[in-house]
Design an enzyme around this catalytic site. Structure first.
Site, PDB file in Angstrom:
ATOM      1  N   ASP A  91     100.567  46.252  96.274  1.00 33.29           N
ATOM      2  CA  ASP A  91     101.816  45.653  95.794  1.00 33.29           C
ATOM      3  C   ASP A  91     101.623  44.139  95.730  1.00 33.29           C
ATOM      4  O   ASP A  91     101.508  43.486  96.771  1.00 33.29           O
ATOM      5  CB  ASP A  91     102.985  45.977  96.728  1.00 33.29           C
ATOM      6  CG  ASP A  91     103.425  47.435  96.668  1.00 33.29           C
ATOM      7  OD1 ASP A  91     102.643  48.281  96.189  1.00 33.29           O
ATOM      8  OD2 ASP A  91     104.548  47.723  97.108  1.00 33.29           O
ATOM      9  N   LYS A 153     108.195  46.429  90.478  1.00 37.93           N
ATOM     10  CA  LYS A 153     108.913  46.516  91.761  1.00 37.93           C
ATOM     11  C   LYS A 153     109.917  45.379  91.856  1.00 37.93           C
ATOM     12  O   LYS A 153     109.616  44.239  91.509  1.00 37.93           O
ATOM     13  CB  LYS A 153     107.895  46.455  92.908  1.00 37.93           C
ATOM     14  CG  LYS A 153     108.490  46.455  94.309  1.00 37.93           C
ATOM     15  CD  LYS A 153     107.378  46.426  95.350  1.00 37.93           C
ATOM     16  CE  LYS A 153     107.917  46.174  96.754  1.00 37.93           C
ATOM     17  NZ  LYS A 153     106.844  46.105  97.772  1.00 37.93           N
ATOM     18  N   LYS A 182     109.750  50.781  91.219  1.00 42.27           N
ATOM     19  CA  LYS A 182     109.931  50.802  92.674  1.00 42.27           C
ATOM     20  C   LYS A 182     111.084  49.878  93.048  1.00 42.27           C
ATOM     21  O   LYS A 182     111.062  48.688  92.719  1.00 42.27           O
ATOM     22  CB  LYS A 182     108.654  50.369  93.401  1.00 42.27           C
ATOM     23  CG  LYS A 182     108.822  50.322  94.932  1.00 42.27           C
ATOM     24  CD  LYS A 182     107.517  50.016  95.641  1.00 42.27           C
ATOM     25  CE  LYS A 182     107.715  49.821  97.142  1.00 42.27           C
ATOM     26  NZ  LYS A 182     106.450  49.538  97.863  1.00 42.27           N
TER      27      LYS A 182
END
Length: 221
Positions: A91, A153, A182
């Site tokens: 991430d 995300k 996400k």
């Protein structure tokens, strides 16, 4: 919605600066017990966690976290090192200053370089929605899609706010068909989790859902 369906979309997360090995180990145990998507932990713990969970659980870590203003070369090195240590998923945080300056080519190039460093490992791109305009969020949907990343995300969970229903709905409208979503930060209830999933989120970055489940079962921390 069946809770098992929620659990399998959770990246069970502990990224606090003071996280100890005992705390990290506990969330690993819980991640395995509840069969979540991954355990998301600081880069310094990746090897230790991989040795501990082995093939029972995917290991996710963060790059350029939480501010995103490391140089691209540093982020690429961090990514390669994390994967060498055993990370299954990455991430990364974008450089928000470059986005604000409309240097879109540089933002795109950085994500592409990190995706190349990931190889066949999953890359999620954190854009920190609470600091962006809707126009910037839409632009990042385009850039993340073009870069070939696996997920967009919402948040680090370390800025002014976390995921919102509105942002996930916006992502779902503008992101490419090969990019998943996400939602992360501030997901505090099963109702929240179910709503984010219904709006299009495939992953939920949260430390609270498993805690909540354990507390409801009388096995809380």
């Amino acid at each position: 919605m069946d809770r098992k369906h929620i659990f399998e979309k959770v990246d069970h997360t502990l990224l606090t600066q003071t996280a100890t090995w005992e705390e990290i180990k506990q969330i690993c145990d819980d991640a395995i017990a509840y069969q979540v998507a991954s355990v998301c932990i600081p880069p310094s713990y990746v090897k230790q966690v991989k040795d501990y969970v082995k093939d029972q659980m995917a290991v996710c870590t963060v790059i350029g976290f939480p501010n995103g203003y490391n140089s691209t070369a540093v982020k690429v090195f961090e990514t390669k090192d994390a994967i060498a240590q055993g990370a299954d998923e990455i991430d990364m945080v974008i450089n928000l200053g470059l986005l604000k300056d409309k240097q879109y080519d540089l933002v795109l190039d950085e994500i592409k370089q990190i995706k190349a460093a990931c190889g066949d490992h999953i890359l999620k791109v954190i854009i920190e929605t609470c600091l962006l305009t809707d126009e910037e969020k839409i632009k990042m949907c385009e850039i993340v899609t073009q870069a070939g990343a696996d997920f967009i995300k919402t948040s680090t969970g370390f800025s002014k706010a976390g995921a919102t229903f509105e942002d996930v709905a916006l992502f779902a409208k503008h992101v490419g068909k090969n990019v998943k979503i996400k939602a992360a930060g501030g997901i505090a209830s099963f109702d929240d989790a179910e709503k984010f999933i219904s709006l299009g989120a495939s992953r939920l970055g949260t430390s609270r859902i498993i805690k909540l489940a354990k507390n409801q079962e009388g096995t809380g921390y």
